[in-house]
Design a protein around this motif. Structure first.
Motif, PDB file in Angstrom:
ATOM      1  N   PRO A 102       0.795  -1.218  -0.158  1.00 19.09           N
ATOM      2  CA  PRO A 102       0.196   0.049  -0.047  1.00 19.09           C
ATOM      3  C   PRO A 102       0.868   1.209   0.090  1.00 19.09           C
ATOM      4  O   PRO A 102       1.897   1.194   0.462  1.00 19.09           O
ATOM      5  N   SER A 103       0.344   2.366  -0.495  1.00 20.96           N
ATOM      6  CA  SER A 103       1.083   3.577  -0.659  1.00 20.96           C
ATOM      7  C   SER A 103       0.814   4.484   0.685  1.00 20.96           C
ATOM      8  O   SER A 103       1.477   5.435   0.825  1.00 20.96           O
ATOM      9  N   GLU A 134      -4.218   5.771   4.955  1.00 19.27           N
ATOM     10  CA  GLU A 134      -5.357   5.902   4.533  1.00 19.27           C
ATOM     11  C   GLU A 134      -5.990   4.674   3.272  1.00 19.27           C
ATOM     12  O   GLU A 134      -7.080   4.151   3.556  1.00 19.27           O
ATOM     13  N   ALA A 135      -5.171   4.461   2.539  1.00 15.97           N
ATOM     14  CA  ALA A 135      -5.458   3.405   1.572  1.00 15.97           C
ATOM     15  C   ALA A 135      -5.758   1.909   2.363  1.00 15.97           C
ATOM     16  O   ALA A 135      -6.534   1.173   2.000  1.00 15.97           O
ATOM     17  N   LYS A 189      -9.193   1.818   3.867  1.00 16.10           N
ATOM     18  CA  LYS A 189     -10.205   1.833   3.048  1.00 16.10           C
ATOM     19  C   LYS A 189     -10.321   0.577   2.422  1.00 16.10           C
ATOM     20  O   LYS A 189     -11.441   0.151   1.627  1.00 16.10           O
ATOM     21  N   GLN A 190      -9.294  -0.328   2.439  1.00 19.21           N
ATOM     22  CA  GLN A 190      -9.549  -1.515   1.853  1.00 19.21           C
ATOM     23  C   GLN A 190     -10.306  -2.455   2.585  1.00 19.21           C
ATOM     24  O   GLN A 190     -10.326  -2.296   3.609  1.00 19.21           O
ATOM     25  N   TYR A 218      -5.698  -7.533  -3.575  1.00 17.38           N
ATOM     26  CA  TYR A 218      -5.383  -6.490  -4.191  1.00 17.38           C
ATOM     27  C   TYR A 218      -6.480  -5.491  -4.421  1.00 17.38           C
ATOM     28  O   TYR A 218      -6.873  -4.837  -5.556  1.00 17.38           O
ATOM     29  N   ASP A 219      -7.046  -4.506  -3.445  1.00 20.55           N
ATOM     30  CA  ASP A 219      -7.919  -3.562  -3.345  1.00 20.55           C
ATOM     31  C   ASP A 219      -7.480  -2.431  -2.769  1.00 20.55           C
ATOM     32  O   ASP A 219      -8.283  -1.513  -2.435  1.00 20.55           O
ATOM     33  N   SER A 220      -6.205  -2.020  -2.600  1.00 20.91           N
ATOM     34  CA  SER A 220      -5.647  -0.932  -1.894  1.00 20.91           C
ATOM     35  C   SER A 220      -5.460   0.086  -3.287  1.00 20.91           C
ATOM     36  O   SER A 220      -4.961  -0.302  -4.255  1.00 20.91           O
ATOM     37  N   LYS A 221      -5.804   1.073  -2.875  1.00 24.73           N
ATOM     38  CA  LYS A 221      -5.889   2.392  -4.064  1.00 24.73           C
ATOM     39  C   LYS A 221      -4.620   2.954  -4.146  1.00 24.73           C
ATOM     40  O   LYS A 221      -3.900   3.226  -3.125  1.00 24.73           O
ATOM     41  N   ASP A 222      -4.177   2.781  -5.410  1.00 28.17           N
ATOM     42  CA  ASP A 222      -2.758   3.352  -5.777  1.00 28.17           C
ATOM     43  C   ASP A 222      -1.627   2.691  -5.190  1.00 28.17           C
ATOM     44  O   ASP A 222      -0.768   3.377  -4.337  1.00 28.17           O
TER      45      ASP A 222
END
Length: 652
Positions: A622-623, A626-627, A630-631, A637-641
């Protein structure tokens, strides 16, 4: 001041005396109990011959019984022995608990004064070997001790001899958590220097090499068998879809198909195509998938009892079992602690859940092997409360009944066969129900040849276990599992490179190809090894062994790393126990590597290009925090960016 010091001196002396008296009381009490337990045992089983058949007369009746006859079918032997067992022996067979030895490979019978706090604690809180074998009629144990191979073999032979002296001579199945990695976690893995050293399960998954994983299983099988271990309490087929979960290090990552392929190869390596005399049985865990923990909290603890499926993805977590473990014919299955919230007719933990154990595992998926609960789901102990999530209101005896009614066969981490005896005597459980589970446990013992010869060669063990060929294969796997996440033309390093190193146990190994310097200012590059961050918790005794919670570095931790790697071009190597947040460190380094138990020796070869790293990420990185928040816990593999996606990995 002098008066105060004298008071403190006498106070400390009084405390020491009180502790010593307490220790002596416990010591002599346990020694007395041990003597009484040993008096319950009979003579050793003689070896006899009858009608041209040589056999071990396990029940000492002077004749060949069917269960003693190696030429009889397994089913006939199981049936014969079950018919000879009394209620106490059947009840004891349905329990498997932790067991320990002294540093000399002798049974742990009395408290041991040790500088190792774990040895001291276990010697006090665990029942003695003789209590569980002679008094409680148990014959399956999870060995905790890490000794030299010959001493482990000696211990195995000693307790097998103790078991031989019981009424029916039922041999012991010795089980263990993983021992071939570099992690020491009494709740999940045990560091054993005598064995060859391999990357973690995440590292095996990073290789994407099923043949290598099967070879690992075969080597681990041989080392286990040489010291008398015949049951592997692994692999973990759980999916790492929730990145904060503290048990991710034991999984094969977040992808169901990858985990299924790795699980299948792993089990085949340990067991072979079918369970047999040369097998080590696998207890694959944790059915039906223990990964989607709410907020990543682990159900070893009350705050982590809920497994949640906000992505409606329950079936995805079963794939590593249906397409991996079951295809490879895993001998046994362990459900996890958590409650699969909203997935069954009642919100109770897996081990108590009839919809999961009987309905899904046994009826729908046709699994016929042993189902053993995870450890300590029934009774409170000095190690913590019973993890009876969803049924906390039930008494221990009611919990035992619910587990048996759910369809489980064995109770892990418990030594309370007296409760089963009471249930049968009260008419709440039939002896026929016990027989179903007893036969499953015995069947594995017969199939692996334990009734015919449970003993091992102590001298051979010391020469065979951890041999050079096995260790070289482990190093090969370590190198292959290492992942190059980023490389701005700095790797491989050139011969003679001046290096300043931090975080390595043996940095002098870098002198083999480069030159180790004492100050960053004198270096061409900086090499630093770091670990995945986590929250340090201590409310419960075993919390300290679980690296869980945050994946981000604190401001202080990050500042320490960044201030170092800003001085010169840098290579950062992170041991990925879980998907760490590396965004700021990634920006500031020339090369970023991930390892899963790579030794300094192998890392040196990787840095200088003597070993080519081939690893691919078994989960995404994850980056941001916060990401992570939210997953969804049950989705891969649903972490944003993400900083780096699942499957990322460079090479030279």
């Amino acid at each position: 001041m002098r008066k105060l010091l004298n008071i403190l001196k006498y106070l400390l002396l009084s405390i020491v005396v009180i502790l010593l008296i307490g220790y002596l009381i416990v010591y002599f009490s346990k020694r007395s109990d041990s003597k009484k337990n040993m008096e319950l045992l009979g003579v050793e089983a003689p070896t006899l011959s009858q009608n041209g058949i040589t056999f071990r007369d396990l029940n000492k009746n002077g004749k060949l019984d069917v269960y003693e006859d190696s030429s009889a079918s397994t089913e006939d032997r199981v049936e014969d022995l079950t018919n000879q067992m009394n209620l106490e022996e059947k009840a004891g067979t349905l329990f498997i608990n932790m067991i320990g030895s002294t540093s000399k490979g002798e049974p742990m019978e009395t408290p041991i004064l040790s500088t190792d706090p774990l040895v001291l604690v276990f010697s006090i809180v665990l029942p003695s070997n003789s209590e569980m074998i002679a008094k409680k009629k148990m014959n399956s144990f999870n060995i905790l001790t890490s000794l030299d191979a010959d001493l482990m073999a000696k211990y195995s032979n000693t307790i097998q001899k103790m078991a031989e002296r019981t009424r029916l001579g039922i041999p012991i199945t010795i089980a263990t958590d993983p021992r071939h990695g570099t992690e020491n976690n009494p709740g999940a893995a045990l560091f054993t220097p005598a064995f060859s050293q391999w990357p973690s399960s995440l590292g095996l998954a990073a290789t994407r090499d099923t043949l290598l994983v099967k070879e690992f299983g075969d080597i681990a099988r041989q080392e286990y068998q040489a010291v008398g271990i015949r049951l592997a309490l692994h692999p973990m087929a759980d999916l790492a879809t929730e990145p904060r979960w503290g048990r991710i290090n034991g999984t094969f990552g977040e992808d169901a198909q990858l985990s299924a392929a790795m699980t299948k190869a792993y089990v085949l390596g340990f067991q072979g195509d079918t369970l047999g005399r040369n097998s080590v049985a696998c207890m694959t865990k944790h059915f039906s998938g223990g990964g989607p923990q709410k907020n990543g909290e682990d159900p070893h603890f009350p705050y982590g009892k809920e497994q949640v499926y906000p992505g409606d993805n329950f079936d995805y977590h079963v794939i590593p079992f249906t397409e991996g473990a079951f295809v490879a014919n895993t001998a046994q299955i362990m459900p996890y602690y958590g409650i699969p919230v909203g997935q069954t007719s009642e919100d109770v933990a897996f081990g108590f859940n009839k919809d999961i154990i009987t309905g899904l595992l046994q009826d729908s998926l046709k699994f016929e092997g042993v189902v053993c609960t995870d450890w300590n789901i029934i009774s409170d102990s000095k190690m913590g409360e019973g993890r009876a999530w969803g049924v906390e209101h039930l008494t221990p005896k009611e919990r035992v009944k619910k587990v048996l009614d759910a369809g489980c066969d064995q109770f892990g981490g418990e030594s309370i066969p007296e409760l089963i005896i009471e249930l049968v005597e009260e008419g709440q459980i039939t002896e026929e129900r016990l027989d179903i589970s007893v036969k499953k446990v015995l069947r594995d013992k017969f199939t692996m040849g334990l009734f015919d010869d449970p003993y091992v060669d102590e001298q051979k063990a010391s020469k065979f276990v951890g041999n050079e060929n096995f260790r070289e294969k482990g190093k090969e796997a370590q190198g292959k599992s290492t992942i190059v996440l980023k490389n701005e033309t700095i790797l491989p390093l050139k011969t003679g490179t001046k290096i300043y190193a931090e975080g390595m146990i043996n940095p002098e190994l870098l002198n083999k190809y480069g030159e180790l310097v004492k100050n960053p200012e004198d270096a061409d590059i900086i090499v630093t090894r770091i670990r995945t961050p986590y929250d340090e918790r201590s409310e419960y005794f075993i919390e300290r062994f679980f690296h869980q919670g945050r994946l981000y570095f604190t401001e202080e931790e990050q500042k320490k790393v960044l201030s170092l790697i800003s001085k010169k071009p840098a290579v950062v190597i992170i041991n990925l126990e879980r998907p760490a947040i590396l965004t700021e460190i990634d920006r500031s380094t020339k090369a970023l590597l991930a390892d899963f138990g790579t030794s300094d020796e192998v890392l040196t070869e990787v840095l200088f290009g003597k070993i080519i790293p081939e690893g691919k990420l078994p989960f995404e990185l994850p980056s941001s925090n916060e990401a992570v928040k939210k997953q969804l816990e049950d989705l891969p593999y649903d972490s944003k960016d993400p900083l780096y996606p699942f499957g990322h990995g460079l090479s030279y």
